[in-house]
Enzyme design. Structure first.
Site, PDB file in Angstrom:
ATOM      1  N   LYS A  12      10.082  53.256  52.327  1.00 23.01           N
ATOM      2  CA  LYS A  12       9.107  52.345  51.701  1.00 23.01           C
ATOM      3  C   LYS A  12       9.745  51.751  50.447  1.00 23.01           C
ATOM      4  CE  LYS A  12       4.612  51.969  52.465  1.00 23.01           C
ATOM      5  NZ  LYS A  12       4.142  51.535  53.800  1.00 23.01           N
ATOM      6  N   THR A  57       6.041  55.845  56.511  1.00 24.58           N
ATOM      7  CA  THR A  57       6.361  55.300  55.190  1.00 24.58           C
ATOM      8  C   THR A  57       5.121  55.311  54.301  1.00 24.58           C
ATOM      9  OG1 THR A  57       5.948  52.978  55.743  1.00 24.58           O
ATOM     10  CG2 THR A  57       8.168  53.827  56.188  1.00 24.58           C
ATOM     11  N   ARG A 175      33.172  28.729  22.744  1.00 22.54           N
ATOM     12  CA  ARG A 175      32.069  28.368  23.644  1.00 22.54           C
ATOM     13  C   ARG A 175      30.968  29.415  23.529  1.00 22.54           C
ATOM     14  NH1 ARG A 175      34.120  30.453  29.683  1.00 22.54           N
ATOM     15  NH2 ARG A 175      34.554  32.580  28.980  1.00 22.54           N
ATOM     16  N   VAL A 217      35.416  36.187  30.343  1.00 21.02           N
ATOM     17  CA  VAL A 217      34.398  37.181  30.705  1.00 21.02           C
ATOM     18  C   VAL A 217      35.102  38.418  31.262  1.00 21.02           C
ATOM     19  CG1 VAL A 217      32.418  37.645  32.205  1.00 21.02           C
ATOM     20  CG2 VAL A 217      32.691  35.378  31.174  1.00 21.02           C
ATOM     21  N   HIS A 246      26.422  29.491  32.247  1.00 22.43           N
ATOM     22  CA  HIS A 246      27.112  28.427  31.515  1.00 22.43           C
ATOM     23  C   HIS A 246      26.163  27.591  30.646  1.00 22.43           C
ATOM     24  CE1 HIS A 246      30.435  29.349  34.161  1.00 22.43           C
ATOM     25  NE2 HIS A 246      29.673  29.136  35.207  1.00 22.43           N
TER      26      HIS A 246
HETATM   27  O1  LIG Z   1      35.480  33.672  31.394  1.00 28.25           O
HETATM   28  C1  LIG Z   1      35.621  32.922  32.351  1.00 28.25           C
HETATM   29  N1  LIG Z   1      36.246  33.363  33.474  1.00 28.25           N
HETATM   30  C2  LIG Z   1      36.445  32.573  34.573  1.00 28.25           C
HETATM   31  O2  LIG Z   1      37.035  33.006  35.592  1.00 28.25           O
HETATM   32  C3  LIG Z   1      35.952  31.256  34.500  1.00 28.25           C
HETATM   33  N2  LIG Z   1      35.958  30.206  35.374  1.00 28.25           N
HETATM   34  C4  LIG Z   1      35.321  29.175  34.768  1.00 28.25           C
HETATM   35  O3  LIG Z   1      35.130  28.036  35.303  1.00 28.25           O
HETATM   36  N3  LIG Z   1      34.931  29.519  33.515  1.00 28.25           N
HETATM   37  C5  LIG Z   1      35.302  30.812  33.336  1.00 28.25           C
HETATM   38  N4  LIG Z   1      35.154  31.654  32.277  1.00 28.25           N
END
Ligand SMILES: O=c1[nH]c(=O)c2[nH]c(=O)[nH]c2[nH]1
EC number: 1.7.3.3
Length: 281
Positions: A12, A57, A175, A217, A246
């Site tokens: 469930k 369930t 950014r 990232v 973004h």
């Molecule tokens: O930190 C990032 N990693 C990426 O792989 C990536 N690709 C992207 O278009 N922007 C970003 N930024």
């Protein structure tokens, strides 16, 4: 051609439960959503429609509410472990139980620095999570959080990446970094203090995100994972999912204005999706 039933499971989902825990000086309010999934000797239900081994369930759902009365008093991990144990011990056909719990946070209202006795604020996107998987001779506990929205307005850039004929992205040393963090971790020790560790890990994730000078990232993901493992011997592995939400610089030049990294198009989709697991060797 002979066909066979392969891996199968039933249970469930979205058993939504709330509980008031009445302490002498205040009420605690908890809200969880539980998924139960059972695997085992259920072939005959599929092959000949014999339900003799099937625990409905609906009964599974009732069990969660009934067990919550006495046994949902602490962390979602402790409750999940109790429930998993109950299903495996009371149902011989069951060879594996998976219990997943999501907790929706409610925090007590505060007035003049004093927490109110029985009034709460909810609606935060962030949730605490756990998954318990139990068999006859093993149990694994995974804990985590999801939908933790975090953002920083600087100390993030993305430069020096691979380019081809389709590349339009401009390199930037500065950014916005916005993400909806999901983290799941496993433990080196049995029965740690799940709630104390959760609080500590969450703090480390936030602190590392905030302080890291991010070149991507990907780099921040590893830094966050490493920090959690370095600061918590009880954690054996952590998986992070960091969608890149973004915020795209809006072109103000078309109006004769300069955009000094101030005005952005906030986008949800499409989004970059960066994931990784950091483990002890
Ligand atoms: O930190 C990032 N990693 C990426 O792989 C990536 N690709 C992207 O278009 N922007 C970003 N930024």
């Amino acid at each position: 051609m002979k066909l066979t039933l392969k891996k199968n499971a039933y249970g469930k989902n979205a058993i939504n439960l709330s509980k008031i825990i009445r302490h002498p000086t205040y009420h605690e309010f908890r809200q969880i959503s539980v998924n139960v999934s059972l695997e085992g000797d259920f072939d005959t239900a599929h092959t000949i429609g014999d339900n003799a081994k099937i625990l409905p369930t609906d009964t599974q759902k009732n069990t969660i509410y009934a067990l919550a009365k006495e046994h949902f008093t602490d962390s979602i991990e402790t409750f999940g472990l109790y429930v998993a144990n109950h299903f495996i011990n009371n149902n011989p056909p069951v060879s594996q139980v998976t219990i997943s719990i999501i907790e929706h946070p409610w925090t007590r209202m505060a007035f003049d620095g004093e927490l109110h006795h029985h009034a709460y604020v909810g609606g935060a996107s962030e949730k605490r999570t756990t998954t318990i998987t139990q068999t006859a001779d093993s149990v694994t506990v995974t804990s985590g959080l999801k939908d933790l929205l975090i953002l920083k307005t600087t100390d993030s850039g993305f430069e020096g990446y691979s380019k081809d004929q389709y590349t339009t992205l401009k390199e930037t040393p500065d950014r916005i970094f916005a993400t909806q963090c999901e983290a799941t971790w496993t433990y080196t020790a049995q029965h740690p203090d799940y709630t104390a560790l959760f609080t500590k890990i969450r703090e480390t994730l936030l602190k590392t995100f905030a302080h890291h000078k991010s070149l991507s990232v990907q780099q921040t993901l590893l830094a966050m994972g490493e920090a959690v493992l370095n600061e918590n011997a009880e954690v054996s592995e952590i998986t992070l999912k960091l969608p890149n939400k973004h915020h795209i610089l809006f072109n103000l030049e078309q109006f004769g204005m300069e955009n000094k990294n101030e005005i952005f198009i906030a986008t949800d989709e499409p989004y970059g999706y960066i994931t990784g697991t950091v483990s002890r060797e």
